[in-house]
Design a protein around this motif. Structure first.
Motif: not given
Length: 268
Positions: A73, A148, A178-179, A184-186, A189-190, A193, A201, A203
């Motif tokens: 991230e 998320t 970008r989510p 912030h990603t999780t 999700i990372t 992606a 990712v 942010s």
């Protein structure tokens, strides 16, 4: 030397070197990922520069290889260079989007647009408009929902649907993801992606709060009061306050000697 002359010199000097490096990376053979992505994963390339063969095994984008040692991230760039990245959530009124692009280009600045896929479905011509202006174009999910909170299959579909739209319009899925509806990603999700072709990712470390429509002066004060070298700033298309804030904001960056560049250039 005027501020415009200084910016022009920077663009034709360091900026040209970055563009050349990216072009060279895209033309090279570069290392393939350790394991091939799934069959439905789109191929990747530098924005606006598709690989010669879309049927060949996808490779990690040259820009992504350059950032391989950075955290998954990315929230900001180097703190030792006079550069910042203004990143825009690509959604909303297309007239406002065009006004943002015109204003930053007037100031010889470059931005990063993380576009919503449904927005590109409705206004496909804006993808090329963004790239033709020298800006970065990336993925901000297909429908801009709370990614998320989605089950894995739905979240993956949100990422890949936008990626397919970007590739159809430009030949590339873009360098950045970008989510949606989260800063912030999780871990999930990372991972999703990465499976879709985005090793990182994107942010940000500075939220302009322009989406709350606080007024142009408040947007400028928020950014001016917190920005520093390497900052990645979150802004939005579709808000009149953002357009109105840009002249004063860009002038403030100029007074400080900070240059607004694409995220790719910031991290190069």
């Amino acid at each position: 030397m005027t501020s415009i002359d200084r910016r022009r010199a920077l663009r034709t000097g360091a900026g040209a070197a970055v563009v050349g490096a990216l072009a060279a990376g895209c033309a090279g053979t570069g290392p393939a990922p350790a394991s091939p992505p799934p069959a439905d994963a789109p191929s990747t390339a530098v924005p606006g520069r598709p690989f010669a063969s879309q049927g060949s095994r996808p490779r990690v984008a040259p820009a992504a290889r350059r950032f391989a040692k950075q955290p998954t991230e990315i929230t900001h760039g180097p703190r030792d260079r006079d550069q910042v990245a203004l990143t825009f959530h690509g959604n909303g009124d297309p007239a406002t989007a065009r006004a943002v692009l015109a204003e930053v280009e007037r100031a010889r600045a470059r931005i990063t647009v993380l576009a919503v896929g449904s927005w590109l479905d409705e206004y496909p011509e804006l993808a090329r408009r963004i790239l033709d202006g020298g800006h970065d174009l990336g993925n901000h999910t297909q429908r801009h929902l709370s990614i998320t909170e989605m089950p894995e299959s739905e979240a993956y579909a949100e990422i890949t649907a936008c990626a397919r739209r970007l590739r159809t319009l430009t030949g590339s899925i873009g360098s950045w993801f970008r989510p949606s509806r989260t800063q912030h990603t999780t871990p999930l999700i990372t991972r999703l992606a990465g499976r879709a072709g985005y090793p990182h990712v994107l942010s940000y470390d500075l939220d302009s709060l322009d989406a709350t429509s606080p007024g142009a002066a408040a947007v400028t004060r928020t950014v001016a009061g917190q920005i520093q070298r390497g900052s990645v700033v979150s802004l939005h298309f579709g808000y009149a306050d953002t357009v109105a804030a840009l002249p004063a904001l860009l002038d403030d960056l100029d007074r400080r000697g900070l240059r607004a560049v694409t995220t790719t250039e910031l991290l190069s």
